[in-house]
Write an enzyme that holds these catalytic residues in place. Structure first.
Site, PDB file in Angstrom:
ATOM      1  N   PHE A   1      -5.361   9.860   2.978  1.00  0.00           N
ATOM      2  CA  PHE A   1      -5.644   7.696   2.046  1.00  0.00           C
ATOM      3  C   PHE A   1      -6.650   6.889   2.774  1.00  0.00           C
ATOM      4  CE2 PHE A   1      -3.953   4.283   4.581  1.00  0.00           C
ATOM      5  CZ  PHE A   1      -3.525   5.227   5.257  1.00  0.00           C
ATOM      6  N   GLY A   2      -6.980   5.734   2.278  1.00  0.00           N
ATOM      7  CA  GLY A   2      -8.560   5.623   3.090  1.00  0.00           C
ATOM      8  C   GLY A   2      -9.877   5.739   3.718  1.00  0.00           C
ATOM      9  N   TYR A   3     -10.142   6.009   5.093  1.00  0.00           N
ATOM     10  CA  TYR A   3     -10.768   6.835   5.165  1.00  0.00           C
ATOM     11  C   TYR A   3     -11.030   7.980   6.176  1.00  0.00           C
ATOM     12  CZ  TYR A   3     -12.495   2.186   5.248  1.00  0.00           C
ATOM     13  OH  TYR A   3     -13.046   0.751   5.145  1.00  0.00           O
ATOM     14  N   ASP A   4      -9.603   8.370   5.871  1.00  0.00           N
ATOM     15  CA  ASP A   4      -9.205  10.321   6.314  1.00  0.00           C
ATOM     16  C   ASP A   4     -10.164  10.471   6.408  1.00  0.00           C
ATOM     17  OD1 ASP A   4      -6.662   8.944   7.362  1.00  0.00           O
ATOM     18  OD2 ASP A   4      -5.243   9.736   5.597  1.00  0.00           O
TER      19      ASP A   4
ATOM     20  N   ASN B   1       0.615  -1.377   0.274  1.00  0.00           N
ATOM     21  CA  ASN B   1       0.067  -0.117  -0.435  1.00  0.00           C
ATOM     22  C   ASN B   1       1.164   1.272   0.074  1.00  0.00           C
ATOM     23  OD1 ASN B   1      -1.264   2.104   0.390  1.00  0.00           O
ATOM     24  ND2 ASN B   1      -2.792   0.725   2.270  1.00  0.00           N
ATOM     25  N   GLN B   2       0.920   2.253  -1.405  1.00  0.00           N
ATOM     26  CA  GLN B   2       2.114   3.390  -1.140  1.00  0.00           C
ATOM     27  C   GLN B   2       1.803   4.082  -0.145  1.00  0.00           C
ATOM     28  OE1 GLN B   2       2.579   5.076  -5.046  1.00  0.00           O
ATOM     29  NE2 GLN B   2       3.590   6.200  -4.118  1.00  0.00           N
TER      30      GLN B   2
ATOM     31  N   ASP C   1      -0.279  -3.353  10.502  1.00  0.00           N
ATOM     32  CA  ASP C   1      -1.808  -4.025  10.024  1.00  0.00           C
ATOM     33  C   ASP C   1      -2.465  -2.733  10.937  1.00  0.00           C
ATOM     34  OD1 ASP C   1      -3.142  -5.985   8.652  1.00  0.00           O
ATOM     35  OD2 ASP C   1      -4.542  -6.242  10.546  1.00  0.00           O
ATOM     36  N   SER C   2      -3.196  -1.685  10.547  1.00  0.00           N
ATOM     37  CA  SER C   2      -3.979  -1.250  10.715  1.00  0.00           C
ATOM     38  C   SER C   2      -5.940  -1.208  10.519  1.00  0.00           C
ATOM     39  CB  SER C   2      -3.532   0.052  11.058  1.00  0.00           C
ATOM     40  OG  SER C   2      -3.300   0.042   9.481  1.00  0.00           O
TER      41      SER C   2
ATOM     42  N   ARG D   1      -0.525   5.645  14.002  1.00  0.00           N
ATOM     43  CA  ARG D   1       0.337   4.856  12.897  1.00  0.00           C
ATOM     44  C   ARG D   1       1.729   5.962  13.644  1.00  0.00           C
ATOM     45  NH1 ARG D   1      -1.171   5.255   8.694  1.00  0.00           N
ATOM     46  NH2 ARG D   1      -1.866   2.495   8.518  1.00  0.00           N
TER      47      ARG D   1
HETATM   48  P1  IMP Z   1      -3.809  -3.292   6.251  1.00  0.00           P
HETATM   49  O1  IMP Z   1      -3.458  -2.543   7.695  1.00  0.00           O
HETATM   50  O2  IMP Z   1      -3.441  -2.708   4.937  1.00  0.00           O
HETATM   51  O3  IMP Z   1      -5.183  -4.375   6.581  1.00  0.00           O
HETATM   52  O4  IMP Z   1      -5.280  -2.124   5.713  1.00  0.00           O
HETATM   53  C1  IMP Z   1      -5.611  -1.113   6.961  1.00  0.00           C
HETATM   54  C2  IMP Z   1      -6.693  -0.323   6.028  1.00  0.00           C
HETATM   55  O5  IMP Z   1      -7.415   0.132   7.281  1.00  0.00           O
HETATM   56  C3  IMP Z   1      -6.251   0.494   4.835  1.00  0.00           C
HETATM   57  O6  IMP Z   1      -6.556  -0.041   4.177  1.00  0.00           O
HETATM   58  C4  IMP Z   1      -7.089   1.823   5.235  1.00  0.00           C
HETATM   59  O7  IMP Z   1      -8.905   2.020   4.439  1.00  0.00           O
HETATM   60  C5  IMP Z   1      -7.123   1.891   6.399  1.00  0.00           C
HETATM   61  N1  IMP Z   1      -6.371   2.423   7.093  1.00  0.00           N
HETATM   62  C6  IMP Z   1      -5.154   2.590   8.164  1.00  0.00           C
HETATM   63  N2  IMP Z   1      -4.896   3.354   8.825  1.00  0.00           N
HETATM   64  C7  IMP Z   1      -5.173   4.309   8.033  1.00  0.00           C
HETATM   65  C8  IMP Z   1      -5.224   5.907   8.785  1.00  0.00           C
HETATM   66  O8  IMP Z   1      -4.549   6.065   8.991  1.00  0.00           O
HETATM   67  N3  IMP Z   1      -6.448   5.995   6.914  1.00  0.00           N
HETATM   68  C9  IMP Z   1      -7.188   6.093   6.796  1.00  0.00           C
HETATM   69  N4  IMP Z   1      -7.136   4.705   6.221  1.00  0.00           N
HETATM   70  C10 IMP Z   1      -6.566   3.831   7.459  1.00  0.00           C
END
Ligand code: IMP
Length: 209
Positions: free
Chosen positions: A153-156, A9-10, A70-71, A181
């Protein structure tokens, strides 16, 4: 010592690099180390288990010390969902926008006072000799009624921090200062430091310094 970042995940990788570099930790991407994390299945039921799985796999594949994160987002009104399934919440090939739309729809009848949520990050560092260092941290906030901001990114765009701004409305440095993180990586570093200092001593001894 160089560490490989155990992620494809870049955006996540950029954050990990941005947090670790000022701490004096040199990193290479999975691609630069000549490995791919594509086949590594996140079969754990906790963030900690999945971070362990990814770090062990990357360390084995690259024969380098590896760091994994993992987050995910834990929403109280959804009994902790999407949690460890945050990346897969709207199916395998879904986009960030799809996941946000699904989450906002699930939360459409939830009033402001019940929209509490937190991001959690579990990080794990594994060395080729089997040593492991781990850390976890969270960031408290709530879920917005609609996306706001451009960054991250993601849910930010829907994660509202204590300042009232979403993660997407913060600068990268502001996010790192308060994020799950950022906190987990700094805690990991504080636990790695004594170990790295010992390595330095051994290298100096071997070099007769
Ligand atoms: P994984 O850790 O690769 O299973 O992915 C964690 C997923 O949680 C990511 O693809 C995002 O959708 C979300 N995520 C984790 N950390 C963040 C963040 O800092 N901001 C927004 N979304 C996050």
């Amino acid at each position: 010592m160089v560490f490989v970042l155990a992620t494809n995940n870049q955006k996540k990788r950029d954050e990990m690099e941005r947090i670790l570099r000022p701490l004096g930790i040199s990193v290479v991407t999975a691609q630069q180390a000549g490995i791919s994390m594509e086949g590594v299945e996140e079969t754990g039921s906790t963030f900690e288990e999945n971070a362990d799985i990814k770090a062990v796999a990357a360390c084995r594949l690259a024969d380098l010390p590896a760091v994994a994160d993992d987050s995910g987002l834990v929403v109280d009104a959804l009994d902790g969902a999407p949690g460890v399934y945050s990346a897969r919440y709207a199916g395998e090939n879904a986009t960030d926008a799809d996941r946000i739309a699904k989450l906002l729809n699930a939360m459409k009848d939830v009033p402001q006072e019940k929209r509490s949520a937190r991001f959690i990050s579990a990080v794990c560092c594994v060395f080729p000799d089997g040593r492991k260092v781990t850390a976890s941290a969270s960031c408290e906030g709530s879920i917005a009624f609609s996306p706001r901001g451009e960054g991250g990114f993601g849910y930010d765009p829907i994660f509202v921090t204590e300042s009232g701004k979403t993660f997407s409305q913060l600068s990268a440095q502001e996010k790192d200062r308060i994020s799950h993180r950022g906190a987990a990586m700094r805690l990991l570093y504080s636990r790695l430091k004594p170990l790295l200092a010992k390595e330095e001593e051994v290298i100096e001894e071997e070099n007769g310094q």
